[in-house]
Design a protein around this motif. Structure first.
Motif, short mmCIF file in Angstrom:
data_model
loop_
_atom_site.label_atom_id
_atom_site.label_comp_id
_atom_site.label_asym_id
_atom_site.label_seq_id
_atom_site.Cartn_x
_atom_site.Cartn_y
_atom_site.Cartn_z
N GLY A 1 28.36 37.57 40.61
CA GLY A 1 29.08 37.71 39.35
C GLY A 1 29.20 39.18 39.00
O GLY A 1 28.83 40.06 39.80
N LYS A 2 29.71 39.47 37.82
CA LYS A 2 29.93 40.87 37.45
C LYS A 2 29.84 41.06 35.94
O LYS A 2 29.96 40.12 35.16
CB LYS A 2 31.30 41.34 37.97
N VAL A 3 29.62 42.33 35.60
CA VAL A 3 29.62 42.74 34.19
C VAL A 3 30.68 43.84 34.02
O VAL A 3 30.68 44.81 34.78
CB VAL A 3 28.22 43.30 33.81
N GLU B 1 37.64 45.68 29.79
CA GLU B 1 38.34 44.41 29.94
C GLU B 1 39.48 44.30 28.92
O GLU B 1 39.53 45.03 27.94
CB GLU B 1 37.38 43.21 29.81
N HIS B 2 40.36 43.41 29.16
CA HIS B 2 41.61 43.21 28.39
C HIS B 2 42.60 44.37 28.60
O HIS B 2 43.73 44.14 29.01
CB HIS B 2 41.36 42.96 26.89
N ALA B 3 42.15 45.63 28.34
CA ALA B 3 43.09 46.75 28.51
C ALA B 3 43.52 46.85 29.97
O ALA B 3 44.64 47.30 30.26
CB ALA B 3 42.44 48.05 28.04
N ALA C 1 46.02 37.82 35.44
CA ALA C 1 44.76 38.19 36.11
C ALA C 1 44.85 39.62 36.58
O ALA C 1 45.89 40.06 37.06
CB ALA C 1 44.48 37.27 37.29
N SER C 2 43.75 40.36 36.44
CA SER C 2 43.69 41.68 37.05
C SER C 2 42.93 41.52 38.38
O SER C 2 42.37 40.46 38.66
CB SER C 2 42.96 42.65 36.14
N ARG C 3 42.91 42.59 39.14
CA ARG C 3 42.19 42.55 40.43
C ARG C 3 40.70 42.80 40.26
O ARG C 3 39.94 42.77 41.24
CB ARG C 3 42.77 43.63 41.35
N GLY D 1 33.80 40.54 29.41
CA GLY D 1 34.78 39.55 29.88
C GLY D 1 35.79 39.25 28.78
O GLY D 1 36.04 40.06 27.89
N ALA D 2 36.33 38.06 28.85
CA ALA D 2 37.43 37.72 27.94
C ALA D 2 36.98 37.60 26.49
O ALA D 2 37.76 37.81 25.57
CB ALA D 2 38.08 36.42 28.39
N GLY D 3 35.71 37.26 26.24
CA GLY D 3 35.21 37.14 24.87
C GLY D 3 35.39 35.73 24.32
O GLY D 3 35.45 34.77 25.08
O1 PMV Z 1 35.90 36.51 31.13
P1 PMV Z 1 36.42 36.83 32.49
O2 PMV Z 1 35.33 37.07 33.47
O3 PMV Z 1 37.43 35.81 32.96
O4 PMV Z 1 37.17 38.23 32.40
C1 PMV Z 1 38.45 38.36 31.86
C2 PMV Z 1 38.83 39.81 31.86
C3 PMV Z 1 40.22 40.12 31.28
O5 PMV Z 1 40.37 41.53 31.34
C4 PMV Z 1 40.29 39.69 29.83
C5 PMV Z 1 41.33 39.44 32.07
C6 PMV Z 1 41.51 39.99 33.48
O6 PMV Z 1 42.02 39.25 34.33
O7 PMV Z 1 41.17 41.16 33.74
#
Ligand code: PMV
Length: 328
Positions: A8-10, A15-17, A160-162, A285-287
């Motif tokens: 997994g990852k932190v 994120e989001h931006a 989705a981002s990479r 993450g997404a929150g």
């Molecule tokens: O909560 P996660 O692990 O699905 O992370 C989402 C991260 C976002 O930046 C909100 C979306 C993305 O695909 O990068």
């Protein structure tokens, strides 16, 4: 059977931006998904998933992918998990040119679903790696990351981002900006996770930020400001300056909160960590619900979080230097 695991990852910052082309910095953690795969000659996909949550409920999914799991808890999350497995297997069929092949897939994960720790990316990376190897093909890490990204992109309808998939495939700390994904040198970070037992809907949260950005110029500016925070964070990481990195995590949390993706329980955990003396804390993450990360080399934050109402689990996350691991 062929078995692979992926971490997994932190998201340390960004994120989001990252969805709008800003850079992000994240690191892989030793909470892993393990996926075992055995070829089937009848073309069916059978998935058995256990422990897809930190709170320990066990789910048996024993059907073909198009029947859906027969369970009564967190059904939508598990449906989503099965969608990722389905998508991963489609990539395996494509990359190996073996359109008809089926698999028995067993998933075991230390990573709670939808909680911001990259459970879906870890499952997808491990599933693609194990299933291709089961067919005698070993993918290079870049190709594995690309195929995992395509899976997430398709399952998440182009949102989705990479970042997650690249980080899970390669391990360590990484920087992602658009299509540019690279590994970063980073100090050993003292990361503490707080988990509220909940989850957020990534698709909905990303869509919410997008509509704010479309409506208000200051929301677009907030996203650009997150990019600036990340650029400062890269310098702090390179200097090993944890105090500065923590300050930037605090700033990043405030900006994410302004974009409407925090929640009462995430804010409560963030403040508990700060009060306990963490260098900084933010949602990850997404929150919407799920996890926060704090930087604290002492035991104080973990202890404080374990007594914080609304925090279901608190633990230290060990950084994962390796991404995908080939176990059998
Ligand atoms: O909560 P996660 O692990 O699905 O992370 C989402 C991260 C976002 O930046 C909100 C979306 C993305 O695909 O990068």
């Amino acid at each position: 059977m062929t078995l692979s695991s992926a971490p997994g990852k932190v998201y340390l910052l960004g994120e989001h931006a990252v969805v709008y082309g800003e850079p992000t910095v994240l690191c892989a953690i030793e909470q892993r998904a393990r996926v075992g795969v055995q070829r089937r000659d009848d073309g069916k996909l059978r998935v058995n998933a256990e422990d897809l949550s930190l709170d320990g409920f066990t789910v048996e999914y024993d059907g073909t992918a198009d029947e859906g799991p027969d369970i009564d808890v967190s059904e939508s999350l598990l449906d989503a998990a099965m969608g990722y497995v389905d998508g991963a297997i489609e990539q395996v069929r494509d990359v190996t040119g073996n359109d008809e092949v089926g698999f028995d897939v067993t998933i075991e994960s230390d990573i709670p679903l939808g909680a911001g720790l990259g459970s879906s990316a870890a499952v997808v990376v491990a599933a693609i790696d194990a299933a291709t190897r089961e067919l005698g093909v070993t993918l290079e890490t870049d190709e594995l990351a690309e195929r995992a990204y395509r899976t997430e992109y398709q399952v998440q309808n182009g949102q989705a981002s990479r970042a997650d998939t690249f980080c899970s495939a390669t391990g360590g700390a990484v920087r992602v900006e658009g299509d540019d994904c690279r590994s970063l040198a980073a100090p050993d970070l003292p990361i503490v996770i707080g988990f509220d037992g909940g989850a957020g809907d990534t698709g909905q949260l990303v869509a919410g930020v997008r509509s704010l950005r479309d409506e208000y110029e200051f929301a677009a500016d907030t996203i650009a400001a997150i990019g600036d925070v990340v650029r400062n964070g890269e310098a702090a990481l390179a200097d090993g300056d944890l105090e500065e990195l923590g300050r930037l995590m605090n700033f990043n949390h405030g900006l994410l909160s302004a974009l409407g993706v925090s929640s009462r329980s995430l804010d409560t955990m963030v403040w508990a960590a700060r009060d306990a003396g963490a260098y900084g804390a933010k949602l990850i993450g997404a929150g919407g619900g799920g996890c926060i990360a704090a930087l604290d080399p002492t035991p104080e934050t973990e202890t404080a979080l374990s007594f914080t109402p609304g925090c279901e689990d608190a633990f230290r996350a060990e950084l994962a230097d390796s991404g995908v691991k080939r176990l059998e």
